[in-house]
Scaffold this motif. Structure first.
Motif, PDB file in Angstrom:
ATOM      1  N   ARG A 121       0.916  -1.188   0.010  1.00  0.00           N
ATOM      2  CA  ARG A 121       0.058   0.090  -0.184  1.00  0.00           C
ATOM      3  C   ARG A 121       0.743   1.508  -0.079  1.00  0.00           C
ATOM      4  NH1 ARG A 121      -4.347   1.646   4.824  1.00  0.00           N
ATOM      5  NH2 ARG A 121      -5.162   3.656   3.631  1.00  0.00           N
ATOM      6  N   TRP A 181      -1.494   6.258  14.470  1.00  0.00           N
ATOM      7  CA  TRP A 181      -2.279   5.394  13.333  1.00  0.00           C
ATOM      8  C   TRP A 181      -3.415   4.753  14.089  1.00  0.00           C
ATOM      9  CZ3 TRP A 181      -1.252   4.716   8.109  1.00  0.00           C
ATOM     10  CH2 TRP A 181      -2.037   3.810   7.487  1.00  0.00           C
ATOM     11  N   VAL A 197       2.407  -0.907   4.613  1.00  0.00           N
ATOM     12  CA  VAL A 197       2.226   0.418   4.004  1.00  0.00           C
ATOM     13  C   VAL A 197       3.666   1.024   3.935  1.00  0.00           C
ATOM     14  CG1 VAL A 197       1.540   2.685   4.782  1.00  0.00           C
ATOM     15  CG2 VAL A 197       0.168   0.600   5.435  1.00  0.00           C
ATOM     16  N   VAL A 242      -6.351   6.970  12.311  1.00  0.00           N
ATOM     17  CA  VAL A 242      -6.587   6.379  11.165  1.00  0.00           C
ATOM     18  C   VAL A 242      -7.428   5.079  11.172  1.00  0.00           C
ATOM     19  CG1 VAL A 242      -5.588   5.326   9.102  1.00  0.00           C
ATOM     20  CG2 VAL A 242      -4.303   7.287   9.875  1.00  0.00           C
ATOM     21  N   GLU A 243      -7.091   4.401  12.209  1.00  0.00           N
ATOM     22  CA  GLU A 243      -7.817   2.896  12.388  1.00  0.00           C
ATOM     23  C   GLU A 243      -9.224   3.385  12.853  1.00  0.00           C
ATOM     24  OE1 GLU A 243      -5.743  -0.028  14.388  1.00  0.00           O
ATOM     25  OE2 GLU A 243      -4.553  -0.529  12.612  1.00  0.00           O
ATOM     26  N   ASP A 300      -2.916   6.998  -2.616  1.00  0.00           N
ATOM     27  CA  ASP A 300      -3.055   6.081  -1.749  1.00  0.00           C
ATOM     28  C   ASP A 300      -3.433   4.662  -2.538  1.00  0.00           C
ATOM     29  OD1 ASP A 300      -3.539   4.099   0.396  1.00  0.00           O
ATOM     30  OD2 ASP A 300      -4.835   5.295   1.583  1.00  0.00           O
ATOM     31  N   LEU A 330      -2.668  11.896   8.036  1.00  0.00           N
ATOM     32  CA  LEU A 330      -1.739  11.635   8.958  1.00  0.00           C
ATOM     33  C   LEU A 330      -0.221  11.621   8.623  1.00  0.00           C
ATOM     34  CD1 LEU A 330      -0.770  11.052  11.821  1.00  0.00           C
ATOM     35  CD2 LEU A 330      -1.044   8.535  11.303  1.00  0.00           C
ATOM     36  N   TRP A 331      -0.177  10.922   7.362  1.00  0.00           N
ATOM     37  CA  TRP A 331       1.275  10.971   6.622  1.00  0.00           C
ATOM     38  C   TRP A 331       1.847  12.413   6.340  1.00  0.00           C
ATOM     39  CZ3 TRP A 331       2.345   5.654   7.229  1.00  0.00           C
ATOM     40  CH2 TRP A 331       3.630   5.416   7.105  1.00  0.00           C
ATOM     41  N   PRO A 386       0.935  -2.196   9.853  1.00  0.00           N
ATOM     42  CA  PRO A 386       0.127  -1.711  10.831  1.00  0.00           C
ATOM     43  C   PRO A 386      -0.563  -2.676  11.918  1.00  0.00           C
ATOM     44  CG  PRO A 386      -0.743  -1.189   8.680  1.00  0.00           C
ATOM     45  CD  PRO A 386       0.253  -2.126   8.412  1.00  0.00           C
ATOM     46  N   SER A 401      -7.966  10.214   7.204  1.00  0.00           N
ATOM     47  CA  SER A 401      -7.243   9.204   6.381  1.00  0.00           C
ATOM     48  C   SER A 401      -5.969   8.986   6.659  1.00  0.00           C
ATOM     49  CB  SER A 401      -7.533   9.866   4.956  1.00  0.00           C
ATOM     50  OG  SER A 401      -6.542  11.127   4.831  1.00  0.00           O
ATOM     51  N   SER A 402      -4.993   8.038   6.041  1.00  0.00           N
ATOM     52  CA  SER A 402      -3.870   7.854   5.917  1.00  0.00           C
ATOM     53  C   SER A 402      -2.985   8.802   5.420  1.00  0.00           C
ATOM     54  CB  SER A 402      -3.650   6.423   5.218  1.00  0.00           C
ATOM     55  OG  SER A 402      -3.784   6.409   4.033  1.00  0.00           O
ATOM     56  N   ILE A 409       1.576   5.134   0.329  1.00  0.00           N
ATOM     57  CA  ILE A 409       0.926   6.477   0.650  1.00  0.00           C
ATOM     58  C   ILE A 409       1.746   7.568   0.253  1.00  0.00           C
ATOM     59  CG2 ILE A 409       0.040   7.648   2.564  1.00  0.00           C
ATOM     60  CD1 ILE A 409      -0.686   4.960   4.037  1.00  0.00           C
TER      61      ILE A 409
END
Length: 420
Positions: free
Chosen positions: A10, A338, A54, A342-343, A19, A352-353, A384, A348-349, A12
């Motif tokens: 995945r 995360w 990820v 995110v979880e 993504d 955060l990133w 994750p 969204s991922s 990102i």
């Protein structure tokens, strides 16, 4: 050729806003291809099945503390970089409050030489604004700039506004980032947690929000007067978020950050009296925490900083009110953020990133890492779902001052590529 193929990982990438699930080919320190599917000769290429993992750009920490020089029992530069690499940070930016302070070119050169051969993280240094970070007299700013500091910060509030104004005027033509924190020590007095209902219940001296916001308002006036671009460190109150939002709307040249722990915890958590929750600035009240989370997500606050602050067991194992302020975080921030943001589905991922990688780099006036063909492989692989326990044998940091000590976390960086 030294090449690796990461299959069905995945990807990102906040720079391109993508993504996606893809194959990524890495060779000789560069990303060679990012495609839906890549064929490779297993005899020439190391192939890894990365389903469930990820791949993101390396994380960038705006400000943290080193024990070395002066307090090597807390953290050395080697253990600091190892902790950063284990947590996914490919760029670390160290505050100058070492002993001696990073307030002259000779001291900076020594530290730069000490870290030049580390392959896992690029370590860079803030130069002190004032001699000995004491807030009394300007350092040789031009000399430090020429010697290669990433920017200027004391890491402590400068209460002398006349000195601050002169310093910002002098710094403007140097074009380096400047980071300032806001706190009126006369108002904070002996407060060890945020003033409010929780501080009354817990019987601990309160540090009022106005200690931060009044100093921030004055700081913003100085910025407006000088026009020098400034980064506001360690924002911890909801009112501060509003002041920064209003200042940005007026066109003031500012960026801002809060720390990861101020997003995850609030003053109610201090009821455990864990000395690792004694922070500077203190954890906000629940309304502050909510405002900070929304401030980062909306972009009013540009980035999340770690402010990794190591202390020995003996230094921290005292009564809450007597403990020095600070906690470690380089190895803990990504998995905990995360999981919490995110979880949970709140962020969204990419969101955060972006605030852990792209925007911190931009606050430092640096080009952010990206995942695209031809780019340097400044990337990390994050699992994750991987569970691990926060304990001595699983940490690279020399210090253990964290409220998560002994707890099981989910999520960990499993590989780090960096050629900083």
């Amino acid at each position: 050729m030294n090449s690796e193929l990461l299959q069905q990982v995945r990807v990102i990438d906040p720079v391109s806003g993508t993504d996606q699930i893809a194959d990524v080919l890495i060779a000789d320190g560069y990303i060679k291809a990012v495609e839906t599917q890549i064929s490779a000769n297993p005899a020439e290429t190391s192939v890894r099945d990365c389903r469930g993992l990820v791949l993101g750009p390396g994380l960038v920490d705006l400000y943290s503390h080193s024990g070395e020089p002066g307090f090597e029992e807390r953290e050395t530069l080697v253990t600091l970089v190892s902790a950063g690499a284990a947590g996914g940070f490919t760029r670390l930016t160290i505050l100058p409050d070492t002993l001696p302070a990073i307030d002259n070119a000779a001291g900076l050169a020594y530290l730069q030489q000490s870290t030049i051969h580390n392959p896992k993280s690029k370590i860079q240094f803030w130069g002190a604004l004032t001699l000995g970070v004491q807030g009394q007299q300007m350092t040789e700013l031009a000399e430090l700039a020429a010697a290669g500091v990433v920017g200027f910060a004391d890491g402590k509030p400068i209460s002398n506004l006349a000195l601050l104004r002169r310093t910002l005027e002098y710094l403007q033509p140097l074009g380096k980032p400047v980071a300032l924190s806001a706190c009126d020590r006369h108002l904070s007095t002996n407060g060890v947690m945020r003033e409010g209902a929780a501080s009354i219940r817990f019987g601990l001296p309160g540090n009022p929000a106005i200690a931060e916001t009044s100093a921030l308002a004055a700081l913003l006036e100085v910025v407006e007067s000088t026009g020098t671009k400034v980064h506001i460190m360690r924002v911890s109150t909801g009112r501060s978020v509003k002041l920064i939002q209003d200042a940005k709307a007026r066109g003031l040249p500012i960026t801002a950050s809060t720390t990861w722990m101020h997003l995850l915890l609030n003053a109610e958590d201090v009821g455990s009296y864990d000395p690792s929750l004694r922070l500077e600035p203190p954890l906000g009240n629940p309304s502050d925490q909510a405002a900070l989370i929304e401030g980062v997500r909306s972009g009013v606050l540009d980035a999340i900083a770690i402010d990794h602050t190591p202390y020995t067991y003996e230094e921290k194992t005292v009564a809450f009110a007597e403990a020095p302020a600070g906690a470690i975080g380089l190895e803990l921030a990504l998995p905990l953020l995360w999981h919490a943001l995110v979880e949970s589905g709140d962020w969204s991922s990419l969101e955060l990133w972006r605030v852990l990688s792209t925007r911190p780099a931009q606050c430092l006036q640096q080009k952010p890492a990206a995942i695209a063909a031809g780019q340097l492989a400044e990337i990390i692989l994050f699992d994750p779902q991987l569970t691990w326990t926060v304990e001595r044998q699983n940490l690279k940091s020399l210090s253990l001052n964290t409220p998560w000590l002994g707890q099981q976390l989910q999520g960990r960086v499993v590989q780090n590529w960096s050629h900083g």
